[in-house]
Design an enzyme around this catalytic site. Structure first.
Site, PDB file in Angstrom:
ATOM      1  N   ASP A 102    -108.442  -0.195 -30.156  1.00 43.33           N
ATOM      2  CA  ASP A 102    -107.941  -0.961 -29.018  1.00 43.33           C
ATOM      3  C   ASP A 102    -106.493  -0.563 -28.727  1.00 43.33           C
ATOM      4  OD1 ASP A 102    -107.329  -3.475 -27.300  1.00 43.33           O
ATOM      5  OD2 ASP A 102    -109.419  -3.785 -27.844  1.00 43.33           O
ATOM      6  N   HIS A 133    -103.890  -7.132 -26.205  1.00 40.59           N
ATOM      7  CA  HIS A 133    -105.349  -7.130 -26.193  1.00 40.59           C
ATOM      8  C   HIS A 133    -105.910  -6.869 -27.586  1.00 40.59           C
ATOM      9  CE1 HIS A 133    -109.415  -5.555 -24.994  1.00 40.59           C
ATOM     10  NE2 HIS A 133    -109.303  -6.490 -24.069  1.00 40.59           N
ATOM     11  N   SER A 329    -114.577  -8.615 -23.818  1.00 42.56           N
ATOM     12  CA  SER A 329    -113.629  -8.168 -24.841  1.00 42.56           C
ATOM     13  C   SER A 329    -113.456  -9.208 -25.927  1.00 42.56           C
ATOM     14  CB  SER A 329    -112.257  -7.888 -24.219  1.00 42.56           C
ATOM     15  OG  SER A 329    -112.211  -6.652 -23.576  1.00 42.56           O
TER      16      SER A 329
END
Length: 390
Positions: A102, A133, A329
């Site tokens: 990521d 994120h 996600s």
């Protein structure tokens, strides 16, 4: 300048070298012309050749009225942790190595206290998370409790691999994902790999148009490149699975994508995006929990393998504290965490190492539940059901 921001004939080639460890994939990026490609394609050691394409994080979705504020959340497990049964499982993920591919991680966040983080940067921007994120996703998989709130599904994991395949702007390139998978599965022997990223097909079209190519040709070139990358991912996945004869193998989990628009029209939905659509990857849809029953989030792409909480998911925030986000996600890390719990169980049994990955995948999919869903939820949208802890 990074490759993902350049127009040019960069190609990623996946090869398997003779005389090395079994299925030792080698990923190389070169500027090739058509003659080079023809020559390489005749090399029996070259398994796939594909144009380098841009990738991006599967960006969280704003859903007004569905995100509880972290400050207002009660202490104890998040709704996602409870929904997947991790709060009542005796397993914690102890002894299991997980990998998050990521935007990196905020290593100083209290959610990761006591976890050995092995970081590797595939972007050139350096280790660490500037986006948040990757930090949020990692928190859902193995994060420790934060101020009395349990955010982690497998909070007994003590070693995590953090592959930074997306730069500080949230973008990267397909060779970075391929290299990240190869690093985690082949070099580090990760049990679980989690990805909440997707190939940026519109971005590739835009690159070609900005380089002077007519829009119709750019679209055609993007589709051809996408097809070649599907083959490249499938080739790499096949090589990773072949290692199971010698190693434990890796369960690879990925977000299905957030491109559907069912809130506009029930028919406005698209299928699972790459790399979640690659052969052997477990694709994950996002669920929301209205007042009484589970529903598939309107943005969640269809034809996923399994589903998990993906709306109002509270996890680690960049810089400290907690943050609630929505998206596939956020769903994929729940499945990755449950996979770690199943791995812990399998590793303590007499299951041979050569069949362990297959056993984990079988348990993961077979134990999913369809209880609690609202009437009329399409099985194609939710997959086999809501993932459940052992």
């Amino acid at each position: 300048m990074s490759r993902q921001n350049m127009a040019g004939p960069f190609e990623a080639a996946i090869s398997e070298r003779e005389g090395t460890a079994p299925s030792n994939a080698k990923i190389e990026v070169e500027s090739l012309d058509k003659r080079d490609i023809r020559t390489l394609s005749r090399d029996p050691q070259v398994r796939a050749i594909a144009p380098v394409m841009p990738i991006t994080l599967v960006r969280p979705v704003d859903m007004e009225g569905t995100q509880p504020e972290p400050e207002a959340a009660a202490t104890g497990p998040t709704w996602g942790v409870k929904a997947v049964g991790a709060d009542v499982s005796a397993l914690t993920g102890s002894g299991v190595t997980v990998c998050v591919l990521d935007t990196g991680i905020d290593a100083g966040h209290k959610a990761f206290s006591g976890v050995t983080l092995v970081q590797k940067d595939f972007t050139g921007s350096g280790n660490g998370d500037k986006q948040g994120h990757g930090t949020h996703c990692a928190g859902t998989i193995f994060g420790r409790d934060v101020d009395g709130t349990r955010i982690g599904v497998a909070r007994g994991v003590t070693k995590a691999l953090i592959g930074k395949v997306l730069g500080d702007d949230g973008s990267g390139s397909t060779d970075g994902i391929l290299s990240g998978i190869q690093w985690a599965a082949v070099e580090q022997n990760a049990h679980v790999i989690s990805m909440s990223i997707g190939i940026d097909l519109p971005g590739f079209v835009r690159q070609q148009v900005e380089a002077g190519m007519p829009a119709d040709l750019a679209t055609s070139a993007a589709l051809q490149a996408y097809r070649a990358n599907v083959r490249a991912f499938d080739a790499l996945m096949g090589m990773v699975r072949s290692r199971e004869v010698f190693e434990n193998g890796s369960v690879i989990v990925a977000a299905a994508g957030n491109a559907s628009r069912r809130q506009v029209n029930p028919d406005f939905e698209i299928g699972v995006e790459m790399p979640a659509a690659a052969d052997g990857v477990i694709s994950v849809a996002a669920l929301q929990q209205p007042a009484r029953a589970l529903q598939v989030a309107p943005f969640s792409n269809t034809f996923a393998n399994i589903s998990a909480p993906g709306v109002g998911v509270i996890s680690a925030r960049l810089g400290g504290g907690l943050l609630s986000l929505n998206g596939t996600s956020m769903a994929a890390p729940h499945v990755a965490g449950i996979a770690a719990l199943w791995w812990e169980q399998i590793l303590t049994t007499a299951v041979p190492a050569t069949t362990a990955r297959a056993a984990v995948v079988a348990k993961l999919l077979a134990s999913a539940t369809t209880n609690g869903f609202a009437p009329g939820v399409d099985p194609a949208d939710r997959g086999v059901g809501l993932v459940q802890a052992p």
